[in-house]
Scaffold this active site. Structure first.
Site, PDB file in Angstrom:
ATOM      1  CG  ASP A  34      -0.210  -0.071   2.529  1.00  0.00           C
ATOM      2  OD1 ASP A  34       1.053  -0.091   2.507  1.00  0.00           O
ATOM      3  OD2 ASP A  34      -0.864  -0.102   3.588  1.00  0.00           O
ATOM      4  N   GLY A  35       2.158   1.102  -0.115  1.00  0.00           N
ATOM      5  CA  GLY A  35       3.032   2.277  -0.208  1.00  0.00           C
ATOM      6  C   GLY A  35       3.651   2.700   1.113  1.00  0.00           C
ATOM      7  CD  GLU A  36       0.801   1.895   5.962  1.00  0.00           C
ATOM      8  OE1 GLU A  36       1.269   0.922   6.589  1.00  0.00           O
ATOM      9  OE2 GLU A  36      -0.306   2.409   6.211  1.00  0.00           O
ATOM     10  NE  ARG A  86      10.693  28.712   6.252  1.00  0.00           N
ATOM     11  CZ  ARG A  86      10.775  28.927   4.953  1.00  0.00           C
ATOM     12  NH1 ARG A  86      11.004  30.125   4.494  1.00  0.00           N
ATOM     13  NH2 ARG A  86      10.618  27.942   4.104  1.00  0.00           N
ATOM     14  CG  HIS A 119      13.093  30.572  10.777  1.00  0.00           C
ATOM     15  ND1 HIS A 119      13.794  31.332   9.874  1.00  0.00           N
ATOM     16  CD2 HIS A 119      11.994  31.292  11.107  1.00  0.00           C
ATOM     17  CE1 HIS A 119      13.133  32.459   9.655  1.00  0.00           C
ATOM     18  NE2 HIS A 119      12.046  32.447  10.387  1.00  0.00           N
ATOM     19  CG  ASP A 158      15.650  39.695   7.442  1.00  0.00           C
ATOM     20  OD1 ASP A 158      16.517  39.247   8.233  1.00  0.00           O
ATOM     21  OD2 ASP A 158      14.852  38.961   6.839  1.00  0.00           O
ATOM     22  CE  LYS A 181      10.365  46.278   3.442  1.00  0.00           C
ATOM     23  NZ  LYS A 181       9.157  45.439   3.579  1.00  0.00           N
ATOM     24  NE  ARG A 183       5.354  52.049   4.643  1.00  0.00           N
ATOM     25  CZ  ARG A 183       5.116  51.509   3.443  1.00  0.00           C
ATOM     26  NH1 ARG A 183       4.831  52.283   2.408  1.00  0.00           N
ATOM     27  NH2 ARG A 183       5.164  50.216   3.272  1.00  0.00           N
ATOM     28  CG  ASP A 207      18.316  34.764   4.922  1.00  0.00           C
ATOM     29  OD1 ASP A 207      18.272  34.683   6.169  1.00  0.00           O
ATOM     30  OD2 ASP A 207      17.380  35.223   4.234  1.00  0.00           O
TER      31      ASP A 207
HETATM   32  C1  R5P Z   1      13.235  34.751   7.024  1.00  0.00           C
HETATM   33  O1  R5P Z   1      13.152  35.227   8.133  1.00  0.00           O
HETATM   34  C2  R5P Z   1      14.340  33.819   6.646  1.00  0.00           C
HETATM   35  O2  R5P Z   1      15.535  34.147   7.294  1.00  0.00           O
HETATM   36  C3  R5P Z   1      14.572  33.837   5.150  1.00  0.00           C
HETATM   37  O3  R5P Z   1      14.933  35.156   4.793  1.00  0.00           O
HETATM   38  C4  R5P Z   1      13.339  33.455   4.405  1.00  0.00           C
HETATM   39  O4  R5P Z   1      12.814  32.279   4.921  1.00  0.00           O
HETATM   40  C5  R5P Z   1      13.674  33.258   2.939  1.00  0.00           C
HETATM   41  O5  R5P Z   1      12.504  32.925   2.257  1.00  0.00           O
HETATM   42  P1  R5P Z   1      12.376  33.178   0.689  1.00  0.00           P
HETATM   43  O6  R5P Z   1      13.605  32.600   0.043  1.00  0.00           O
HETATM   44  O7  R5P Z   1      11.125  32.439   0.319  1.00  0.00           O
HETATM   45  O8  R5P Z   1      12.283  34.646   0.466  1.00  0.00           O
END
Ligand code: R5P
Length: 281
Positions: A34-36, A86, A119, A158, A181, A183, A207
Site C-alpha cells: 500500500d506504499g507504507e 517557520r 529558523h 533583514d 526598509k 518608508r 541568510d
Molecule cells: C526569514 O526570516 C528567513 O531568514 C529567510 O529570509 C526566508 O525564509 C527566505 O525565504 P524566501 O527565500 O522564500 O524569500
C-alpha cells in the site's frame, strides 16, 4: 557508537561519521504493497546518532520509524534542517504551531537533540529533551574566504539575519551590514544597507534559509542598481522551492552556495565539522 540516517541525509551523515571516526549503520528500506514505508536498522549499538534533515513529510515519517527502531539504544538526534520550523506561532485561530507538533513527536525515544541554524532557536523549548542549536556561520565564512573573494561586504537581507551575517564576517574581519526598509511615503519604500554603501563592492548576501528566493532576488536587484560590482549568495539551508535557485540566477546573482544540511548541487559548505564538534561536547 553508530551513526545512522534517513534516506535524504546520507552524504552529511557519512561526513559526520567520518569526523567522529564512528561506523555508519545500515538501514534497509522497502515499501509495503500500500506504499507504507518499512525500515530495519541493522546491528544497532548501545549508543546511536541519528542524522536526519526534514525537508519533507516523508522524511519525518522515516525519522519517526527510525527512532522507534532504536528502542533500547541511547539516541542522540541531529536534525540539520528542521522543516516546519517557520510556522512557530499561531497567527490565526485554528492554526497549529507546526514546529511544536513535530518537536513533540520527535522527542519520544531520544535523549538529546542538536539542530543547525534552526529558523528561531526559541522553539527548542518544544523539544521535551536536552536540545542545542549550533550555527555554522563560521563555516560559511571559511568557504567564502577559500573561494578567493576579495574584501566582500557581507549583507543580511533583514535585521533578523544580522547575527548570522556577523558570524560569517567576523573571522576575516569583513564589513558586515543588513538591509533596512525606510518608508518614504504611503506608496514608496526605500531599501538599502543600513550603514555601508554598496557602490564598487562585491556583496555576498547571507541568510539561514533560501526558500522561494524572493527575499534575495529583490535585494540583489536593488544592490545592482545601487552600484554593487557583484552580488552572490550563501545560505545554510538551500530549500529552493518553486524554482528558487533559477529565480536568483535570473535576478543577477552570480554565485549561490548552500550547505549540505539539504543535499544540493550547490552544497559546497560543510556542516559535518561543527556537528561532530557539538556531538563530542
Ligand atoms: C526569514 O526570516 C528567513 O531568514 C529567510 O529570509 C526566508 O525564509 C527566505 O525565504 P524566501 O527565500 O522564500 O524569500
Amino acid at each position: 557508537m553508530k551513526v545512522i540516517c534517513t534516506e535524504k541525509t546520507q552524504i552529511l551523515a557519512s561526513r559526520v561519521a567520518e569526523k567522529l571516526g564512528a561506523p555508519l549503520g545500515e538501514v534497509k528500506r522497502s515499501r509495503f504493497p500500500d506504499g507504507e514505508l518499512y525500515i530495519r536498522a541493522l546491528d544497532l549499538d548501545g549508543e546511536t546518532v541519528i542524522v536526519s534533515s526534514l525537508p519533507d513529510a516523508g522524511s519525518i515519517i522515516e525519522l519517526l520509524l527510525l527512532i522507534d527502531a532504536c528502542e533500547g539504544s541511547d539516541v542522540t538526534l541531529v536534525i540539520p534542517y528542521m522543516g516546519y520550523a517557520r510556522q512557530d506561532k499561531r497567527f490565526n485561530t485554528g492554526e497549529p504551531i507546526s514546529i511544536r507538533a513535530i518537536a513533540k513527536a520527535l522527542s519520544t525515544g531520544v535523549n538529546r537533540i542538536i539542530t543547525v541554524n534552526i529558523h528561531e532557536p526559541e522553539v527548542l523549548k518544544y523539544f521535551g529533551v536536552r536540545s542545542e542549536n549550533i550555527s555554522i556561520a563560521p563555516a560559511v565564512g571559511e568557504y567564502l574566504a577559500d573561494s578567493g573573494i576579495q574584501n566582500p561586504l557581507i549583507l543580511a537581507p533583514d535585521d533578523g539575519a544580522w547575527v548570522f551575517a556577523k558570524g560569517v564576517a567576523s573571522a576575516n574581519s569583513w564589513d558586515c551590514d543588513h538591509l533596512d526598509k525606510t518608508r518614504i511615503s504611503g506608496e514608496e519604500v526605500r531599501i538599502e544597507p543600513k550603514h555601508i554603501g554598496v557602490e564598487g563592492r562585491n556583496v555576498v548576501i547571507v541568510d539561514d534559509i533560501i526558500s522561494t528566493g524572493g527575499t534575495l532576488a529583490t535585494a540583489a536587484m536593488l544592490l545592482r542598481s545601487q552600484g554593487a560590482v557583484s552580488v552572490s549568495a550563501a545560505c545554510v539551508h538551500g530549500v529552493f522551492s518553486g524554482g528558487g535557485y533559477t529565480r536568483l540566477i535570473s535576478a543577477g546573482i552570480s554565485d549561490i552556495s548552500s550547505s549540505d544540511t539539504i543535499e544540493r548541487g550547490c552544497s559546497r559548505i560543510f556542516a559535518a565539522p561543527s556537528i561532530a564538534e557539538a556531538l563530542r561536547r
